[in-house]
Design a protein around this motif. Structure first.
Motif, mmCIF file in Angstrom:
data_model
loop_
_atom_site.group_PDB
_atom_site.id
_atom_site.type_symbol
_atom_site.label_atom_id
_atom_site.label_comp_id
_atom_site.label_asym_id
_atom_site.label_seq_id
_atom_site.Cartn_x
_atom_site.Cartn_y
_atom_site.Cartn_z
ATOM 1 N N GLN A 1 8.230 -7.444 -25.144
ATOM 2 C CA GLN A 1 7.469 -8.532 -25.455
ATOM 3 C C GLN A 1 5.950 -8.149 -26.519
ATOM 4 O OE1 GLN A 1 8.400 -7.807 -22.326
ATOM 5 N NE2 GLN A 1 9.054 -9.521 -21.224
ATOM 6 N N TYR A 2 5.710 -9.000 -27.168
ATOM 7 C CA TYR A 2 4.439 -8.542 -27.889
ATOM 8 C C TYR A 2 4.149 -10.207 -28.576
ATOM 9 C CZ TYR A 2 7.354 -8.356 -32.286
ATOM 10 O OH TYR A 2 8.148 -8.340 -33.256
ATOM 11 N N ARG B 1 0.873 -5.886 -27.434
ATOM 12 C CA ARG B 1 2.035 -5.581 -26.525
ATOM 13 C C ARG B 1 1.499 -6.017 -25.214
ATOM 14 N NH1 ARG B 1 5.082 -0.302 -27.511
ATOM 15 N NH2 ARG B 1 2.874 0.844 -27.575
ATOM 16 N N ARG B 2 2.500 -6.559 -24.182
ATOM 17 C CA ARG B 2 2.090 -6.652 -23.001
ATOM 18 C C ARG B 2 1.225 -5.505 -22.231
ATOM 19 N NH1 ARG B 2 6.049 -9.968 -19.457
ATOM 20 N NH2 ARG B 2 5.637 -11.387 -20.660
#
Length: 687
Positions: A235-236, A254-255
């Motif tokens: 995820q980003y 990014r997470r």
């Protein structure tokens, strides 16, 4: 006599009043010009062509093109009964059948009737759980659109849900109750080009105007864009400062990590599907003592790149004839869409023994254009497996195929022939440009070895690194090729047929090179006996409209007619009109006197002379075009009429820049153009 139009800014422009898009004097003038055009070109043959075009455009056996999100394939379907279209979905298994079971989500015609607004579908972004969608609704096909939250389960817009007023920009889901929004609403959020200047985080229940700004760009930049990836484990959110149409700065968040700018050149294309950062520089890029050539595709490990490593592999290396058009990273490797001498080649690139190896994809057509796109896989942490390929050629209708990682792609859908292609030949020819460069072009038609010159329609684009590739001409095939006439398609500099350097050869101060290349192709067609100047027409739209506008004003002796669509023509004022500010990287800045000195030399509006003869010209535009201002077309017609030139205008009031809001608009505009050609280069000769 120039009528004082030597200067940028339009201060001495006698037709400035025609830029008032909806002003009564301007629209009354347009209405009168439209009537004259109708009187000249509408008749029984025109009406027959409209009917023929509508039959093709509304055919029930055309391919329903799809995109996959989650378990469903989504499609916008338009036909005679659904002029604005049905937004609908099905499953892949159902899509494979001859009669898929479609689930209709939105009937655009019914919605427009209920709300008394002619809505056009502008796309949709599904929520991470696929229960909701952000649906863009455009009035009459303009770029600006209203965005509404839609419940896919009950097939209704959400009462009290997210609603973004009509604007240029984008919106996407961060989570079920949070959007990221870049919308040109409010002075602080609009660039000079008319796009969103900020990215705001908007939480459900809060007013949009109170949403937190989390990213912004300068007012003179083109736009602030972003992308949200929800792929598990990767995820980003990325943010892009679009400085101009060639230069960008990219930031990634990014997470669980702070946002950072990626240390990349400004002129690049890039993708981050999962672990790899794939980068294609537009100019040679020096990286730790090595050079990544312009147009190559380099692979970096994303985490290592962020930590400072610049180790890379070359996935694709260009040659003078091979250029990478697009790529898709899959679980099997990187699928490459390559142009080789303006012919598509698709290959799978995989790392083997410390280097990347290309393996051609089996079972694909030769001498065709092939585009690739991922088909789903956005929820797979290990990347998707499926690629959808669209294949077409000048003499072959589109085919849609599915590749799942092994063997040849399997055909999903194939469109039938829309015109009689028996005897149709396709040849690739080359003209020699003024500097000796070989400029390829395609010649299409029957009996290409004939020594009898025939009516020929030459088209081109030559800008923004966009490649013009073989495309199935369903309407032109029926209305032109079937009648024994010829098509020619020029691959001039300024486009992307041979990569970034082909584009850079015709930008800003050298923009005229693309126009000179086109003129070289026109000369070659006459010199080889294919046609004569009196039987040759030039056709182009948008940047291609600027191209054929230069044929009209700089090379009128080479053509018997000019068909100019939604064009840029007044290059003194283009940056002040709608999205024009965003194209300075391509054309230059007319407010800089040093740059105006070269821009003026390819500004058709300023090149019209009253002591020169011009071929008959048809200029078309659209009142709802919020990208290229209709004032370009209007003023050029007025200027040409003042100079005594034979010119006609057709301005429609629906369809936006593409003019493709519905089949009726496309059919009428296309039939008008071919009627114009029948009255000019294809008129019956006697004596």
């Amino acid at each position: 006599m120039d009528h004082g139009m030597n200067f940028p800014g339009g201060g001495n422009d006698p037709f400035l009043w025609l830029e008032d898009i909806h002003g009564e004097p301007a629209t009354a003038w347009v209405d009168q010009e439209n009537r004259l055009t109708d009187q000249a070109f509408r008749g029984a043959a025109y009406e027959a062509d409209v009917a023929t075009a509508l039959t093709i455009l509304n055919a029930q056996d055309k391919i329903p093109f799809v995109g996959r999100v989650g378990d469903h394939l989504y499609n916008l379907w338009q036909d005679e009964s659904h002029k604005r279209g049905l937004w609908r979905r099905t499953t892949l298994d159902s899509y494979r059948t001859d009669q898929p079971d479609w689930d209709v989500l939105i009937d655009l015609d019914a919605l427009g009737a209920a709300e008394a607004r002619p809505w056009a579908f502008g796309g949709a972004v599904l929520s991470p759980d696929r229960t909701r969608a952000l649906v863009r609704l455009s009035p009459d096909g303009s770029d600006a659109a209203e965005t509404r939250e839609f419940d896919l389960g009950i097939r209704r817009f959400v009462e009290g849900g997210f609603l973004i007023p009509e604007s240029k920009g984008q919106a996407s889901w961060q989570d079920a109750d949070t959007l990221l929004v870049s919308a040109a609403i409010g002075a602080a959020n609009i660039t000079r080009a008319g796009y969103g200047r900020t990215v705001r985080r908007w939480r459900r229940g809060d007013p949009l105007e109170t949403a937190e700004t989390i990213f912004s760009v300068e007012e003179q930049d083109v736009a602030a864009w972003f992308y949200v990836q929800h792929r598990p484990g990767h995820q980003y959110v990325s943010f892009t400062r679009m400085i101009d149409f060639t230069r960008t700065e990219t930031f990634i968040e990014r997470r669980g990590q702070a946002r950072m700018r990626l240390d990349l050149p400004e002129e690049i294309s890039l993708s981050i599907y999962a672990r790899r950062l794939l980068v294609q520089p537009k100019r040679d890029w020096a990286v730790d003592g090595a050079i990544i050539p312009a147009g190559a595709l380099a692979a970096f490990d994303l985490a290592q790149f962020i930590d400072g490593s610049r180790a890379f592999d070359i996935v694709f290396a260009p040659t003078p004839t091979r250029a990478l058009q697009q790529w898709v990273e899959t679980r099997h490797g990187v699928v490459l869409d390559i142009l080789d001498q303006v012919r598509s080649r698709v290959a799978l690139a995989r790392p083997e023994g410390g280097t990347w190896v290309e393996t051609p994809m089996a079972g694909l057509a030769d001498n065709a254009a092939i585009s690739i796109a991922p088909l789903g896989g956005e929820d797979d942490p290990d990347l998707g497996t499926d690629i959808i390929l669209t294949t077409m050629a000048f003499d072959r209708p589109p085919t849609l195929s599915l590749w799942t990682g092994a063997g040849a792609p399997a055909v999903l859908k194939q469109a039938p022939h829309r015109f009689d292609a028996k005897g149709i030949e396709v040849r690739q020819q080359h003209a020699t440009a003024q500097d000796g460069t070989q400029i390829p072009y395609f010649l299409v038609g029957r009996d290409l070895g004939s020594t009898t010159p025939r009516p020929t329609l030459l088209s081109g684009y030559g800008g923004f690194e966009i490649a013009v590739t073989p495309a199935y001409p369903s309407l032109a095939g029926k209305l032109w090729l079937e009648r024994g006439h010829l098509l020619a398609v020029a691959n001039i500099r300024g486009g992307g047929e041979f990569g970034a350097r082909w584009h850079q050869a015709a930008r800003r101060a050298t923009k005229h090179v693309s126009h000179d290349d086109f003129a070289s192709v026109a000369r070659h067609l006459a010199e080889t006996g294919v046609t004569t100047p009196a039987r040759l027409a030039a056709r182009g739209g948008s940047n291609g409209g600027l191209l054929v506008g230069n044929m009209l004003t700089r090379y009128p002796e080479l053509f018997g007619a000019i068909w100019c669509e939604v064009p840029l023509l007044d290059m003194a004022r283009y940056t002040r009109l709608l999205a024009g500010q965003s194209w300075i990287a391509e054309y230059g800045d007319p407010d800089d006197l040093a740059e105006w000195a070269f821009i003026r030399d390819f500004s058709p509006y300023h090149l019209v002379r009253e002591d020169r003869s011009y071929p008959p010209t048809l200029i078309t535009t659209n009142r709802t075009d919020d990208r290229v201002h209709p004032g370009h077309a209007r003023k050029m017609v007025a200027r040409l009429k003042q100079a005594g030139a034979p010119v006609r205008l057709r301005e429609t009031v629906a369809g936006g820049h593409s003019g493709a809001v519905d089949s009726a608009t496309i059919a009428a505009t296309t039939a008008l153009g071919f009627s114009f050609l029948r009255h000019t280069i294809a008129a019956e000769r006697t004596g």
